[in-house]
Design an enzyme around this catalytic site. Structure first.
Site, short mmCIF file in Angstrom:
data_model
loop_
_atom_site.label_atom_id
_atom_site.label_comp_id
_atom_site.label_asym_id
_atom_site.label_seq_id
_atom_site.Cartn_x
_atom_site.Cartn_y
_atom_site.Cartn_z
N LYS A 162 0.49 -1.39 -0.11
CA LYS A 162 -0.07 -0.13 -0.18
C LYS A 162 0.74 1.85 0.20
O LYS A 162 1.99 0.72 0.71
CB LYS A 162 -1.09 0.11 1.29
CG LYS A 162 -1.90 -1.24 1.17
CD LYS A 162 -2.89 -1.26 2.08
CE LYS A 162 -3.50 -1.88 2.16
NZ LYS A 162 -5.00 -2.29 3.10
N PHE A 211 -15.33 3.83 7.37
CA PHE A 211 -14.37 4.02 7.32
C PHE A 211 -13.51 4.03 5.75
O PHE A 211 -12.55 4.45 4.91
CB PHE A 211 -12.41 3.12 7.77
CG PHE A 211 -12.69 1.89 7.45
CD1 PHE A 211 -12.80 1.14 6.21
CD2 PHE A 211 -13.58 0.68 7.97
CE1 PHE A 211 -12.53 -0.24 5.61
CE2 PHE A 211 -13.91 0.10 8.09
CZ PHE A 211 -13.76 -0.93 6.81
N ARG A 236 -2.61 -14.61 4.64
CA ARG A 236 -2.94 -13.61 5.50
C ARG A 236 -2.53 -14.47 7.15
O ARG A 236 -2.37 -13.18 7.72
CB ARG A 236 -4.54 -14.19 5.96
CG ARG A 236 -5.61 -13.81 4.96
CD ARG A 236 -6.69 -14.04 4.91
NE ARG A 236 -7.67 -13.29 5.98
CZ ARG A 236 -7.46 -12.12 6.09
NH1 ARG A 236 -7.96 -11.27 4.50
NH2 ARG A 236 -8.81 -11.77 6.40
N THR A 249 -5.13 -7.29 10.46
CA THR A 249 -5.46 -6.35 10.18
C THR A 249 -4.70 -4.56 10.84
O THR A 249 -4.15 -3.62 10.45
CB THR A 249 -7.11 -5.87 9.95
OG1 THR A 249 -7.76 -6.96 9.35
CG2 THR A 249 -7.49 -4.90 9.23
N ARG A 251 2.88 -7.63 8.75
CA ARG A 251 2.35 -5.93 9.46
C ARG A 251 2.47 -5.70 10.48
O ARG A 251 3.46 -4.34 11.37
CB ARG A 251 0.57 -6.02 9.99
CG ARG A 251 -0.16 -6.04 8.26
CD ARG A 251 -1.87 -6.49 8.17
NE ARG A 251 -1.89 -5.79 7.53
CZ ARG A 251 -3.43 -6.50 6.79
NH1 ARG A 251 -4.15 -7.49 7.63
NH2 ARG A 251 -4.13 -6.63 5.38
N ASN A 266 -2.44 -0.13 6.49
CA ASN A 266 -0.80 -1.25 7.27
C ASN A 266 -0.45 -1.90 6.03
O ASN A 266 -0.51 -2.79 6.17
CB ASN A 266 -2.43 -2.11 7.58
CG ASN A 266 -3.62 -2.41 6.42
OD1 ASN A 266 -3.76 -1.71 5.80
ND2 ASN A 266 -4.89 -3.21 6.53
N HIS A 324 -2.32 -5.93 1.53
CA HIS A 324 -3.80 -6.18 1.88
C HIS A 324 -3.30 -7.60 0.79
O HIS A 324 -2.32 -8.19 0.14
CB HIS A 324 -4.47 -5.64 0.13
CG HIS A 324 -5.43 -6.27 0.43
ND1 HIS A 324 -7.13 -6.26 0.35
CD2 HIS A 324 -5.68 -6.90 -0.84
CE1 HIS A 324 -7.40 -6.77 0.35
NE2 HIS A 324 -6.74 -7.55 -1.04
N GLU A 377 -9.34 -10.35 -7.45
CA GLU A 377 -9.11 -9.10 -7.56
C GLU A 377 -7.89 -9.28 -7.79
O GLU A 377 -6.95 -7.82 -9.10
CB GLU A 377 -8.23 -9.10 -6.33
CG GLU A 377 -9.87 -8.69 -5.03
CD GLU A 377 -9.52 -8.95 -3.09
OE1 GLU A 377 -10.27 -9.15 -2.38
OE2 GLU A 377 -7.81 -9.52 -3.39
#
Ligand code: CMP
Length: 138
Positions: free
Chosen positions: A10, A58, A86, A92, A103, A113, A116, A127
């Site tokens: 990100k 959000f 994950r 998250t 993270r 964070n 993704h 995606e």
């Protein structure tokens, strides 16, 4: 195709120069990169990608953040890719992320964070196809 997942590094992580470190963690965890690009989402595209969160409080903040600067989008391959990725990225909210996760090391907050990861095989395919044509997926 149950052995692929989709990730984005990100804007927060791009800004901090963390892209290389994150890709190294991804490779060392046994994922093969089958598609990858550096790109910059418009607010419209970020809104489309996260449309599932449209009703969340959000959502506006998320769209603004995700269109703030460049991201690295990638499709990753490994047995049990969605679940294992994950685990590698962690919770998250980085405050809840386990030691050794991406993270824990690179994320700042629940919003910013760092990475993704898809939450299901179906979403991984949707995606991945959002960013890459079939010809760009190796
Ligand atoms: P991601 O895994 O990309 O999926 C949805 C994103 O929404 C999530 O990571 C966070 O970046 C963001 N998000 C989730 N919960 C919150 C929250 N409570 N406040 C701000 N952003 C959030």
């Amino acid at each position: 195709m149950t052995n692929r997942t989709f990730t984005m590094i990100k804007p927060d992580a791009t800004e901090k120069g963390s892209t290389g470190g994150i890709l190294q963690m991804i490779n060392e965890a046994g994922f093969r990169i089958v598609a990858m690009k550096l790109t910059h989402l418009s607010a419209e595209k970020a809104g489309q990608f996260y449309a599932v969160h449209k009703e969340r409080p959000f959502y506006g903040e998320l769209v603004e953040f995700m269109s703030r600067g460049p991201i690295t989008a990638a499709i990753l391959e490994k047995d049990n890719a969605v679940e294992d990725f994950r685990k590698l990225i962690g919770a998250t909210n980085p405050a809840d992320a386990a030691e050794g996760t991406i993270r824990k090391k690179y994320a700042t907050s629940i919003g910013e964070n760092a990475v993704h990861g898809s939450d299901s095989d179906d979403n991984a395919a949707i995606e991945g196809d959002f960013f890459f044509s079939k010809l760009e997926q190796f």
